[in-house]
Write an enzyme that holds these catalytic residues in place. Sequence first.
Site, PDB file in Angstrom:
ATOM      1  N   LYS A 152       0.812  -1.227   0.000  1.00  9.43           N
ATOM      2  CA  LYS A 152       0.000   0.000   0.000  1.00  9.43           C
ATOM      3  C   LYS A 152       0.840   1.270   0.000  1.00  9.43           C
ATOM      4  O   LYS A 152       0.435   2.293  -0.539  1.00  9.43           O
ATOM      5  CB  LYS A 152      -0.947   0.005   1.210  1.00  9.43           C
ATOM      6  CG  LYS A 152      -1.928  -1.160   1.249  1.00  9.43           C
ATOM      7  CD  LYS A 152      -3.073  -0.974   0.283  1.00  9.43           C
ATOM      8  CE  LYS A 152      -4.067  -2.130   0.376  1.00  9.43           C
ATOM      9  NZ  LYS A 152      -5.112  -2.041  -0.658  1.00  9.43           N
ATOM     10  N   GLU A 195      -9.478   5.753   3.239  1.00  6.87           N
ATOM     11  CA  GLU A 195     -10.312   4.680   3.772  1.00  6.87           C
ATOM     12  C   GLU A 195      -9.387   3.505   4.030  1.00  6.87           C
ATOM     13  O   GLU A 195      -8.327   3.406   3.415  1.00  6.87           O
ATOM     14  CB  GLU A 195     -11.394   4.288   2.755  1.00  6.87           C
ATOM     15  CG  GLU A 195     -10.982   3.266   1.686  1.00  6.87           C
ATOM     16  CD  GLU A 195      -9.906   3.763   0.726  1.00  6.87           C
ATOM     17  OE1 GLU A 195      -9.754   4.989   0.597  1.00  6.87           O
ATOM     18  OE2 GLU A 195      -9.208   2.918   0.120  1.00  6.87           O
ATOM     19  N   SER A 237       1.778  -9.670  -0.794  1.00  5.79           N
ATOM     20  CA  SER A 237       1.405  -8.253  -0.678  1.00  5.79           C
ATOM     21  C   SER A 237       1.665  -7.642   0.686  1.00  5.79           C
ATOM     22  O   SER A 237       1.831  -6.435   0.806  1.00  5.79           O
ATOM     23  CB  SER A 237      -0.056  -8.075  -1.074  1.00  5.79           C
ATOM     24  OG  SER A 237      -0.884  -8.899  -0.277  1.00  5.79           O
TER      25      SER A 237
HETATM   26  C1  PLP Z   1      -1.532  -7.026   2.626  1.00  4.79           C
HETATM   27  C2  PLP Z   1      -2.699  -6.702   1.775  1.00  4.79           C
HETATM   28  N1  PLP Z   1      -2.900  -7.379   0.643  1.00  4.79           N
HETATM   29  C3  PLP Z   1      -3.953  -7.137  -0.163  1.00  4.79           C
HETATM   30  C4  PLP Z   1      -4.901  -6.195   0.174  1.00  4.79           C
HETATM   31  C5  PLP Z   1      -6.078  -6.033  -0.737  1.00  4.79           C
HETATM   32  O1  PLP Z   1      -6.074  -4.880  -1.493  1.00  4.79           O
HETATM   33  P1  PLP Z   1      -5.708  -4.898  -3.015  1.00  4.79           P
HETATM   34  O2  PLP Z   1      -6.552  -5.905  -3.680  1.00  4.79           O
HETATM   35  O3  PLP Z   1      -6.007  -3.505  -3.456  1.00  4.79           O
HETATM   36  O4  PLP Z   1      -4.267  -5.220  -3.157  1.00  4.79           O
HETATM   37  C6  PLP Z   1      -4.740  -5.443   1.341  1.00  4.79           C
HETATM   38  C7  PLP Z   1      -5.732  -4.423   1.718  1.00  4.79           C
HETATM   39  O5  PLP Z   1      -5.822  -3.931   2.774  1.00  4.79           O
HETATM   40  C8  PLP Z   1      -3.612  -5.705   2.165  1.00  4.79           C
HETATM   41  O6  PLP Z   1      -3.424  -5.030   3.290  1.00  4.79           O
END
Ligand code: PLP
Lengths: 408, 259
Positions: free
Chosen positions: A91, A113, A384
Amino acid sequence: MLFPQPNAKGRFGIYGGRYVPETLIPALDELSEAYQTIGRSPDFLAEYHHYLKTYVGRPSLLYYAENLTRYCGGAKIYLKREDLNHTGAHKINNAIGQALLAKRMGKKRFIAETGAGQHGVASATAAALFGLHCTVYMGEEDVRRQALNVYRMKLLGATVSPVTSGTRTLKDATNEAIRDWVTHVRDTFYIIGSVIGPHPYPMMTRDFQSVIGFETMEQLELAEGRKVPDVVVACVGGGSNAIGIFAPFAYLPDAERPKLIGVEAAGHGLQSGAHSASISAGKRGVLHGSLMYLMSDDDGQISPAHSVSAGLDYPGVGPEHSYFADAGLANYVSVADEGALIGFKKLSEIEGIIPALESSHAIYHTLELAPTMAKDQVIVVNLSGRGDKDVTEAMRVMNLMEADNGKN
Amino acid sequence: MGRINEAFSSAKAENRAAFIAYLTAGFPNETTFANHALDILEVADILEIGLPYSDPLGDGPTIQKSSEQVLAQGMTTAKTFELIAELRKKTDKALLVMTYYNPIYCHKDGEAGFLKRLKEAGADGVILPDLPPDQADTLIPLARELKVDTVFLVAPTSTDARLKLVTEACRGFIYAVSVTGVTGARTALPQDVPDLVRRTKAFSTLPVAVGFGVSGFDTAKPIAEVADGVVVGSALIKTIAEGEDLKALSSEIARACQR
Ligand SMILES: Cc1ncc(COP(=O)(O)O)c(C=O)c1O
């Protein structure tokens, strides 16, 4: 333009657009203009990449997960370690980019948000770094599930505003952030945390996150002598980490494009109705400013989403993913809560890496997929985020599940 | 001439601003809603009926809560049209549907089916706060064909280019939003409302009605001086929710509309 989509009206195929109150349209025009002129300028990009390198800690590692590869007994598995970024998730790539742009536009205040709290933390961090105040809207249910991140945001000087309307999760936090923005549009910059929202947000967030995919290409070339893996796997909530790693690959010519797999949250199962799989089990509609795949009833009332991971607990998916799904540029599958918890445990045990519950969905799918592939094939999984924030909730849910299993 | 145009013409002939009331469909329940609607239409010229939506991002807490309540009580698109059809049997005043785009987009018979049923129920127009006209390429021609008036919104932040685009797409009247913000009763309104009305009128001969934040005589009066119509929503819903005197409030607004 970095990528061939969207068109000048902010449409990815038919998806996207600007379905927002008229009050916001001039602000979106101003933002589009600023993004095209300032946001793509060499000077801005140099500053952005400077922060990515010296503050976020990029490039993030592309780690060859040898133990996991051996455990699965198939394709070679690489993990793109977004969990190692400052603040612990992808993020921050986007939050820093948007905050820098806001600063250059002369905006005085940030709002954001958040679901899992990772985007809230990233925005609060960017606000602290650039000396501005940030108000973060977060559903009451997520305030409970992600208590650690609530404390982090407060420590960073942000105001966390719990949202009690609707389902009290990410969808409602986004509504409330938009309401704040409509009210304070003249001096406030809304840092949207995923590839959702009205144009130019899905494009801008995608561009900032695409550093993930571009780095992967370079790193894989060094490691494997080829830029393009056979498969790329990423979890999909709104879709920003997935777009970040997909986009540089998705627009390659058909023959060169790897298989891109987005993993949605199947929650208690697609049949249960309690899930967040907008592409796998949803339909077209308009939410938070764009046309996309989402979950709604026959009257167009948005259905409550469910996922064990707060960051995937969202009833829609970004317009570019909706376009990829229709155009066959990416495939979308889903993994239920139980699978995600298995992924969470396995990666911790096998590799010594505690993944976020969101990312654990991608890990679980990889556990299933890798054994079916040849040993000379390569999978890159976008890890992620890190799982520290999820430890309490994961323990609570696993205990509940064990108690349930005990009864049967 | 349509009912909406007629409402503004007669108000103008009587040297007053038109009173446009908003009620959430089926709030607080279906029977009481119908009674309130008819009571208000004794003094109001036009009624906006809110087809409730799960995610009303242009609405403040009062209308949000009323929408949540009626949805929980089982209100649907079809039932909203039934309520309108019942009202139509008892009044010849102009009725508009106010809702968000997703209920229209997702209607089982598409946008065309939604608008056709709206027209059959006896409504005269639609107001869609999250659908700017440049996103309404499919809806506008269908509405024209069915003679459903399309009321789009202008805002204090609207540039001249936006004012031109929005006013050209409007039929019936133009809805000028008094504040940057969401719906909800306020005690005072910004100083620049007359300016917005004047700027809007430079682009169109259609009536301009001002809404968002009107709570009683004091907020309605200055608007009635400069605009062709005054829209009141949250204040009415709040009065109903708190069991206070709705007729008194409607008469007060109607009085403020006199010039
Ligand atoms: C570690 C992590 N992965 C994935 C997501 C999902 O969001 P996005 O699909 O935009 O990557 C989030 C959202 O809070 C997150 O914190």
